[in-house]
Design a protein around this motif. Structure first.
Motif, PDB file in Angstrom:
ATOM      1  N   SER A  21       4.644  -3.520  -5.883  1.00 27.05           N
ATOM      2  CA  SER A  21       5.336  -4.535  -6.386  1.00 27.05           C
ATOM      3  C   SER A  21       3.768  -4.615  -7.189  1.00 27.05           C
ATOM      4  O   SER A  21       3.043  -4.104  -8.135  1.00 27.05           O
ATOM      5  N   ASP A  66      -0.327  -0.492  10.200  1.00 28.01           N
ATOM      6  CA  ASP A  66       0.383  -1.797  10.001  1.00 28.01           C
ATOM      7  C   ASP A  66       0.016  -2.339  10.039  1.00 28.01           C
ATOM      8  O   ASP A  66      -1.102  -2.805   9.887  1.00 28.01           O
ATOM      9  N   ASN A  67       0.443  -3.443   8.975  1.00 30.47           N
ATOM     10  CA  ASN A  67       0.363  -4.879   8.037  1.00 30.47           C
ATOM     11  C   ASN A  67      -0.583  -5.542   9.122  1.00 30.47           C
ATOM     12  O   ASN A  67      -1.230  -6.718   8.586  1.00 30.47           O
ATOM     13  N   TRP A 119       0.281  -4.022  -6.292  1.00 34.28           N
ATOM     14  CA  TRP A 119      -0.295  -2.989  -5.616  1.00 34.28           C
ATOM     15  C   TRP A 119       1.254  -1.686  -7.191  1.00 34.28           C
ATOM     16  O   TRP A 119       2.209  -1.239  -6.027  1.00 34.28           O
ATOM     17  N   LYS A 141       2.786   1.417  -8.018  1.00 33.83           N
ATOM     18  CA  LYS A 141       2.874   2.395  -7.292  1.00 33.83           C
ATOM     19  C   LYS A 141       2.852   4.054  -8.555  1.00 33.83           C
ATOM     20  O   LYS A 141       1.728   4.535  -7.185  1.00 33.83           O
ATOM     21  N   MET A 157       3.784  -0.103  -1.094  1.00 37.32           N
ATOM     22  CA  MET A 157       4.863  -0.516  -1.437  1.00 37.32           C
ATOM     23  C   MET A 157       4.935  -0.920  -2.403  1.00 37.32           C
ATOM     24  O   MET A 157       4.051  -2.524  -3.110  1.00 37.32           O
ATOM     25  N   LEU A 172      -8.252  -2.490   1.043  1.00 34.89           N
ATOM     26  CA  LEU A 172      -7.254  -4.192   1.180  1.00 34.89           C
ATOM     27  C   LEU A 172      -8.805  -5.074   0.581  1.00 34.89           C
ATOM     28  O   LEU A 172      -8.794  -5.370  -0.538  1.00 34.89           O
ATOM     29  N   ARG A 190      -3.760  -1.192   3.972  1.00 37.07           N
ATOM     30  CA  ARG A 190      -2.013  -1.753   5.113  1.00 37.07           C
ATOM     31  C   ARG A 190      -0.759  -0.621   4.636  1.00 37.07           C
ATOM     32  O   ARG A 190      -1.286  -0.901   3.330  1.00 37.07           O
ATOM     33  N   LYS A 191       0.070  -0.625   5.326  1.00 40.87           N
ATOM     34  CA  LYS A 191       0.950   0.026   4.374  1.00 40.87           C
ATOM     35  C   LYS A 191       1.712  -1.100   3.751  1.00 40.87           C
ATOM     36  O   LYS A 191       2.526  -0.536   3.176  1.00 40.87           O
ATOM     37  N   HIS A 192       1.560  -2.373   3.725  1.00 43.32           N
ATOM     38  CA  HIS A 192       2.169  -2.662   2.280  1.00 43.32           C
ATOM     39  C   HIS A 192       1.694  -2.721   0.634  1.00 43.32           C
ATOM     40  O   HIS A 192       1.833  -2.651   0.077  1.00 43.32           O
ATOM     41  N   MET A 193       0.434  -1.870   0.721  1.00 39.81           N
ATOM     42  CA  MET A 193      -0.082  -1.749  -0.039  1.00 39.81           C
ATOM     43  C   MET A 193       0.323  -0.874  -1.050  1.00 39.81           C
ATOM     44  O   MET A 193       0.354  -0.288  -1.873  1.00 39.81           O
ATOM     45  N   SER A 204      -4.108  -2.656  -7.283  1.00 36.39           N
ATOM     46  CA  SER A 204      -4.279  -1.381  -7.442  1.00 36.39           C
ATOM     47  C   SER A 204      -5.399  -0.811  -8.275  1.00 36.39           C
ATOM     48  O   SER A 204      -5.831   0.702  -7.873  1.00 36.39           O
TER      49      SER A 204
END
Length: 276
Positions: A145, A166-167, A148, A150, A143, A104, A138-141, A116
């Motif tokens: 968006s 975890d975030n 970020w 895919k 997901m 991050l 982190r896990k949101h990376m 990304s």
């Protein structure tokens, strides 16, 4: 070689320069100079002390960081015991890494670029060098968006081992653990100065070893352009603190009086040696 902590003493007061020349019965010759990549002083030809820890120093520091930083209790303010255990098991069954990335942190080094894509550029360049890379994130990376993508994160995961916490967690304890666990050859990339973790260490000697280890292992990214090569700052082979052998002094000289980051190096030195 005896050392004192790094200081900008010479730039604070012109009088301080004269102190080396006022010792009764001693005469000193001084000059501003630079240090070669090899660690050799261009002024006097002497070699500055190596930045590399001895095997004994490395093992001592590793034990101290594991006990006082990783297992000392403070890390649970930044993660959970369950997640730390999950990460330790993850590292245990991986081969040693060559580079550990604070994913991050690295991805946000260039605010105008997509996170990304920045991360993918860095990982791809390291992978091309056949380096075993660990990306901490982190896990949101993962997901999808706008920041970020895919497809880009899937390419990152194909070229590097990845651990997504975890975030609410912070990456520093994981970064220290994975880097030290992998061995003295392993480097890490983050802009974080790790000052909080240094402060957890119990004494000046251990803190000094930590800073020296940090200088010898923290890679800094200097520049990056889309589709072009990432430029890393070289890690020096020599230490950047005030050093003396008794008849000589080498002092990093900071004209602006600002404290340098661990991965920043002085460009000017004062070389003093005693006249015979």
């Amino acid at each position: 070689m005896e050392k004192t902590h790094q200081t900008s003493l010479l730039s604070r007061s012109p009088k301080s320069r004269a102190l080396f020349f006022l010792v009764p019965g001693e005469q000193w010759k001084g000059q501003f100079t630079t240090i070669q990549k090899s660690g050799q002083c261009l002024g006097c030809g002497k070699t500055i002390e190596s930045i590399h820890l001895s095997p004994e120093e490395y093992e001592f520091l590793k034990r101290k960081i594991m006990s006082d930083v990783i297992d000392g209790g403070d890390q649970y303010k930044k993660t959970t015991p369950q997640e730390l255990t999950r990460f330790q098991n993850f590292v245990k069954y991986c081969p040693p890494f060559d580079i550990v990335l604070d994913g991050l942190n690295v991805a946000k080094m260039f605010p105008k670029a997509r996170e990304s894509q920045v991360l993918l550029d860095v990982v791809s360049q390291l992978a091309k060098q056949n380096l075993r890379v660990l990306v901490l994130g982190r896990k949101h990376m993962i997901m999808p968006s706008a920041r970020w993508r895919k497809d880009e994160m899937e390419k990152v995961q194909k070229q590097a081992s990845c651990f997504f916490a975890d975030n609410i967690s912070e990456d520093d304890p994981f970064l220290l653990y994975a880097t030290l666990h992998s061995g003295n050859h392993c480097k890490f990339i983050t802009k974080d100065l790790l000052r909080d973790h240094k402060a957890c260490l119990p004494d000046a000697k251990t803190q000094r070893l930590f800073f020296k280890w940090q200088q010898g292992h923290q890679l800094a990214i200097i520049s990056r352009c889309p589709g072009s090569k990432i430029t890393f700052q070289d890690i020096l082979s020599y230490d950047t603190v005030v050093q003396t052998t008794g008849d000589s002094w080498h002092i990093p000289y900071d004209e602006d009086l600002l404290e340098r980051c661990s991965y920043e190096v002085p460009t000017r030195w004062l070389c003093l040696h005693q006249k015979t």
